[in-house]
Design an enzyme around this catalytic site. Structure first.
Site, PDB file in Angstrom:
ATOM      1  N   GLU A  58     -39.950 -46.918  13.716  1.00  9.01           N
ATOM      2  CA  GLU A  58     -38.994 -46.518  12.677  1.00  9.01           C
ATOM      3  C   GLU A  58     -38.173 -45.295  13.088  1.00  9.01           C
ATOM      4  O   GLU A  58     -36.942 -45.276  12.995  1.00  9.01           O
ATOM      5  CB  GLU A  58     -39.735 -46.195  11.371  1.00  9.01           C
ATOM      6  N   HIS A 110     -35.906 -48.360  12.764  1.00  7.28           N
ATOM      7  CA  HIS A 110     -35.582 -48.464  11.349  1.00  7.28           C
ATOM      8  C   HIS A 110     -34.304 -49.300  11.166  1.00  7.28           C
ATOM      9  O   HIS A 110     -33.343 -49.154  11.928  1.00  7.28           O
ATOM     10  CB  HIS A 110     -35.363 -47.053  10.810  1.00  7.28           C
ATOM     11  N   SER A 133     -35.755 -49.068   2.960  1.00  5.68           N
ATOM     12  CA  SER A 133     -35.681 -47.618   3.114  1.00  5.68           C
ATOM     13  C   SER A 133     -35.598 -46.940   1.745  1.00  5.68           C
ATOM     14  O   SER A 133     -36.473 -47.150   0.903  1.00  5.68           O
ATOM     15  CB  SER A 133     -34.490 -47.251   4.006  1.00  5.68           C
TER      16      SER A 133
END
Length: 541
Positions: free
Chosen positions: A352, A450, A229
């Site tokens: 995600e 995610h 990320s």
């Protein structure tokens, strides 16, 4: 979408430990050296800054809370990272240093749980090292940069312990703390100075690794920097650094990098800083330097409200294209200069955006008109066509489901594929993956969200017991896929190639095949996994 079963190579992850070969040796034919015993004396290393004494944990030598830069406090708040002055005598390195100041709520959220816990302090620029043994073994090095939306996380979190990678891969592993939120990302433009204080921290940490890691048994010429990320975006931003004429690292692993973020210009960042000043009723940076850090962090919550936009992932603090520390989009730094020579492994999770939106009740009530308006930002007058395509790809989709798939593609999947395309066109090595295994937690609403791939890559589910999003996973499938991924990451770190037996052959991403490894209960190499969506966005491609 190209998905011809005859072109697939498959591994069924039904609990067979695909990475079991690591127990007998490590990828590349290297046999791990004997690990230190728990009854051995505490490991000690001599560094230019002073002597360090670590501890033995799980058969590894571990050094915690090692300072790599001067404390960024007082006059050094919102200044680039400065060299640490060193210390006299032997410094104890058996306890983690404080994490960077960040928002904290006991128990955390309903997806990850907590992501960064007290103690917090501005004096946070430390790193941690796990090694099978000190000395001159010249092991490959993995440096992990945590994510957290630029506002949370820590290198000392159990989730990111270097233990599994160090033990299973005979690697030296380093995790890093760096400045977050307003302390790391505010930009003031003082006298033409740069911003991105977080980036100066990470650069200082990498220089420390280059200059000191040999004392821990690591090879300073064989460093892989990995992150997820915001940490993956950091990896890209670091790729352009080439001090002393050579790159700071050799390989990069980018897990779910948000390369679709529009990095603000200096003027745009100054506007956001003005908003922050207004929240605190402060007139300038000099006054802010006198504000206790807990008040700065508390202002983060109001910044969410003032900077957020409907249908976009909320990021109250962002990097800045300041022309000093960062002069172009981070993805571009992996295409030319020092970054062109870095081997890249890049990937994303299939859903995600479900992380931020699937459990958000206001978004559950989103209407088609609202999502169409958001889709116009991406597709312009083709928004209705795009909405229909996303809705048909997910039978029974609600407007919020279309929105989440759109955000996933905007922020993560399509820009990651664009980077793979551009590197492949230049003949530069890149491997791509898509993590597909859904979690049954929260009645399956999160899907392959995610962050879900993180415990699989680290193969350390015992460190994630606090994370609600892992509830209900079949242990046999979970452990089989984790062993497969963990072994691939280790193989890439050691050799620059993620392949290992018995995983299906994972070809480099190329313009002819566009091979992407889909990681699921059945691991499959798929050609052009997102071809339909790429052509929807770019009809001529």
């Amino acid at each position: 979408m190209t998905d011809d079963p005859s072109r697939r190579k498959v591994l069924r992850n039904s609990g067979v430990l695909a990475g079991a070969a690591l127990l007998a040796g490590v990828p590349g034919g290297h046999t791990a050296q004997a690990a230190p015993r728990a009854d051995q004396p505490s490991p000690v290393v001599e560094l230019p800054a002073g002597r360090l004494r670590g501890g033995i944990e799980g058969g590894l030598a571990v050094f915690k809370g090692v300072p790599y830069a001067a404390p960024p406090v007082g006059a050094l708040r919102w200044r680039p990272a400065q060299p640490h002055p060193g210390w006299q005598g032997t410094r104890d390195a058996t306890a983690f240093g404080p994490s960077a100041p960040q928002p904290y709520r006991e128990g955390g959220d309903q997806v990850l749980g907590t992501h960064g816990s007290p103690p917090f302090d501005e004096d946070c620029l430390t790193l941690n090292v796990w090694t099978p043994g000190t000395g001159d073994a010249k092991r490959p090095v993995m440096v992990w940069i945590h994510g957290g939306g630029f506002i949370s996380g820590s290198g000392s979190m159990p989730n990111y312990s270097g233990e599994t990678f160090s033990r299973d891969g005979d690697l030296v592993v380093v995790t890093v703390n760096y400045r977050l939120g307003p302390l790391g990302y505010l930009y003031f433009g003082e006298d033409g100075a740069g911003g991105n204080f977080w980036l100066t921290d990470q650069l200082a940490a990498l220089r420390w690794v280059r200059d000191n890691i040999a004392a821990f048994g690591g090879d300073p010429d064989d460093i892989t920097v990995a992150g997820q990320s915001g940490g993956a975006l950091s990896v890209a931003a670091l790729a352009g650094a080439r001090p002393k004429g050579r790159p700071l690292f050799r390989r990069a692993i980018l897990q779910s990098p948000p390369l679709g973020l529009q990095i603000p210009t200096r003027a745009e960042s100054l506007q956001r800083t003005a908003t922050f000043l207004d929240v605190l009723k402060a007139k300038d940076v000099s006054e802010l330097r006198t504000v206790p850090w807990p008040r700065l962090i508390a202002a983060t919550f109001e910044m969410f409200g003032r900077t957020g936009r409907w249908g976009y992932w909320s990021t109250p603090f962002l990097p800045v294209l300041d022309g000093v520390t960062l002069d172009r989009d981070p993805a571009d730094l992996l295409l030319g200069g020092a970054g062109a020579d870095i081997d890249v492994l890049i990937g994303w999770t299939r859903e995600e955006a479900n992380f931020a939106f699937a459990l958000n009740e206001p978004y559950a009530a989103a209407t088609k008109d609202q999502v169409l308006a958001r889709a116009r930002d991406t597709f312009g007058n083709r928004a209705a066509e795009a909405y229909t395509a996303y809705a048909e790809a997910r039978p029974g989709a609600r407007p919020v489901d279309v929105l989440m798939d759109l955000i996933t593609d905007d922020l993560f999947r399509m820009p990651a594929l664009a980077l793979a395309e551009r590197r492949a066109a230049r003949g530069r090595p890149v491997w791509a993956y898509q993590f597909n295994l859904p979690t049954p937690a929260h009645n399956g609403r999160l899907a392959a969200a995610h962050c879900l791939e993180l415990p699989f890559a680290f193969d350390n589910f015992d460190k994630w017991s606090h994370a609600p999003f892992l509830a209900g996973l079949d242990p046999r499938v979970r452990d089989g896929l984790a062993a497969t991924m963990h072994a691939s990451w280790i193989s890439f770190i050691r050799t620059g190639d993620p392949n290992h037996h018995p995983m299906p052959r994972w070809e480099r991403y190329g313009r002819d095949s566009r091979t992407t490894m889909t990681l699921d209960s059945v691991t499959t190499a798929v050609d052009d996994v997102a071809g339909y969506w790429r052509r929807l966005r770019h009809p001529a491609s």
